[in-house]
Scaffold this motif. Structure first.
Motif, PDB file in Angstrom:
ATOM      1  N   ILE A 182     -13.070   0.843 -40.532  1.00  0.00           N
ATOM      2  CA  ILE A 182     -11.759   1.097 -39.919  1.00  0.00           C
ATOM      3  C   ILE A 182     -10.907  -0.156 -39.751  1.00  0.00           C
ATOM      4  N   THR A 183     -11.518  -1.330 -39.906  1.00  0.00           N
ATOM      5  CA  THR A 183     -10.761  -2.569 -39.688  1.00  0.00           C
ATOM      6  C   THR A 183      -9.466  -2.653 -40.506  1.00  0.00           C
ATOM      7  N   PRO A 184      -9.485  -2.355 -41.817  1.00  0.00           N
ATOM      8  CA  PRO A 184      -8.224  -2.427 -42.577  1.00  0.00           C
ATOM      9  C   PRO A 184      -7.172  -1.451 -42.065  1.00  0.00           C
ATOM     10  N   VAL A 185      -7.605  -0.325 -41.523  1.00  0.00           N
ATOM     11  CA  VAL A 185      -6.671   0.693 -41.025  1.00  0.00           C
ATOM     12  C   VAL A 185      -5.967   0.222 -39.759  1.00  0.00           C
ATOM     13  N   ILE A 186      -6.720  -0.424 -38.869  1.00  0.00           N
ATOM     14  CA  ILE A 186      -6.157  -0.804 -37.575  1.00  0.00           C
ATOM     15  C   ILE A 186      -5.616  -2.231 -37.551  1.00  0.00           C
ATOM     16  N   ASP A 193     -17.919   3.526 -32.168  1.00  0.00           N
ATOM     17  CA  ASP A 193     -19.094   3.488 -33.033  1.00  0.00           C
ATOM     18  C   ASP A 193     -19.072   2.210 -33.868  1.00  0.00           C
ATOM     19  N   SER A 194     -19.909   1.251 -33.517  1.00  0.00           N
ATOM     20  CA  SER A 194     -19.901  -0.044 -34.199  1.00  0.00           C
ATOM     21  C   SER A 194     -20.244   0.084 -35.689  1.00  0.00           C
ATOM     22  N   ARG A 195     -20.926   1.167 -36.065  1.00  0.00           N
ATOM     23  CA  ARG A 195     -21.275   1.365 -37.473  1.00  0.00           C
ATOM     24  C   ARG A 195     -20.050   1.660 -38.329  1.00  0.00           C
ATOM     25  N   ARG A 196     -18.938   2.050 -37.681  1.00  0.00           N
ATOM     26  CA  ARG A 196     -17.716   2.382 -38.423  1.00  0.00           C
ATOM     27  C   ARG A 196     -16.698   1.244 -38.411  1.00  0.00           C
ATOM     28  N   HIS A 197     -16.997   0.175 -37.694  1.00  0.00           N
ATOM     29  CA  HIS A 197     -16.006  -0.890 -37.508  1.00  0.00           C
ATOM     30  C   HIS A 197     -15.548  -1.512 -38.830  1.00  0.00           C
ATOM     31  N   ARG A 198     -16.485  -1.810 -39.708  1.00  0.00           N
ATOM     32  CA  ARG A 198     -16.115  -2.433 -40.979  1.00  0.00           C
ATOM     33  C   ARG A 198     -15.159  -1.520 -41.758  1.00  0.00           C
TER      34      ARG A 198
END
Length: 271
Positions: free
Chosen positions: A199-203, A192-197
């Motif tokens: 989750i980025t710090p997590v991954i 889901d590209s809407r969640r990318h921002r």
């Protein structure tokens, strides 16, 4: 048509479920990924004609773990594309992570054979990607679900390949642990590209690990610092991936459009 234009054209064909009006003979490539299976058809000149894909979990770390499930999905993709094109497909190429040998490598060919496609060729995944990108001197990093593979080309010839067990699956595992959700839910979150921002710090630690692995694999390979680096695979689709990977790797890398489709298109070119 330039390489990136071909990739975008393939994406349009898959999304619209249409076929380009190009004459045969046709080439077929099947990419058995950890998170997805993609079937691509090109004409004899490598122009995308049609394609289809399914999210699936029949392969783990480059190994087919659900043989019957894999056959069924490839058969469904074949039937779908045959209907779109109005022709019968009877031969195809496959690919495996670098270093896959013996029965593990043969399994991929057995899968497409079971789905009615005579296997004609099997190549390393990053080599297939390099063919699409028309790389003469450069490095391709193919981040799959379970592995990260690289191919180094010099004067158009393959001079080095390697593969290590870290990929998109590890991103999903980190997300599942951080958000206390199932692996399947984490996969959907990642897509889901809407969640990318969010989750980025997590991954970020996983992306940095991937970059470090590639850097370590290239240690001692003379001259690689001058070669452009291309990163493909579904994980590279994550927003901000290119910047994060580049920072950890130590220099800029390039992510083609629709990186998930680069290797499948390259497999078809070997068909």
């Amino acid at each position: 048509m330039e390489p990136y234009e071909k990739i975008c054209e393939l994406y349009r064909r898959i999304e619209s479920k249409t076929a380009a009006a190009l004459p045969g003979p046709y080439k077929v490539g099947v990419d058995l990924g950890t998170a997805d299976i993609v079937l691509v058809v090109t004409d004899s000149n490598g122009m995308p004609v049609a394609g289809s894909m399914r999210w699936a979990s029949v392969v783990k770390d480059g190994l087919v773990v659900d043989f019957r499930g894999a056959i069924n999905i490839v058969a469904e993709l074949r039937a779908e594309v045959e209907t779109i094109m109005g022709v019968k497909l009877d031969k195809g190429a496959t690919a495996v992570p670098p270093g896959t040998v013996g029965r593990n490598a043969q399994a991929c060919s057995h899968v497409i054979a079971g789905a009615g496609l005579e296997p004609v060729c099997q190549v390393d995944e990053p080599v297939a990607a390099a063919k699409v990108l028309q790389i003469k001197d450069g490095i391709v990093v193919d981040i799959g679900g379970g592995t990260t593979g690289i191919a180094v080309l010099k004067n158009g010839e393959l001079v080095f390949t390697a593969d290590e067990p870290t990929g998109g699956t590890h991103v999903s595992l980190v997300l599942a642990g951080a958000y206390h959700i199932s692996f399947e839910e984490a996969e959907k979150m990642k897509q889901d590209s809407r969640r990318h921002r969010e989750i980025t710090p997590v991954i970020m630690p996983v992306i940095e690990k991937m970059a470090t692995i590639v850097k370590d694999m290239l240690t001692g390979f003379d001259g690689y610092a001058e070669y452009p680096v291309y990163v493909v695979g579904g994980t590279a689709y994550l927003s901000g991936f290119a910047g994060a990977f580049s920072k950890a790797f130590g220099r800029q890398v390039e992510v083609p459009p629709h990186p998930l489709l680069v290797t499948p298109l390259g497999i078809a070119l070997f068909g």
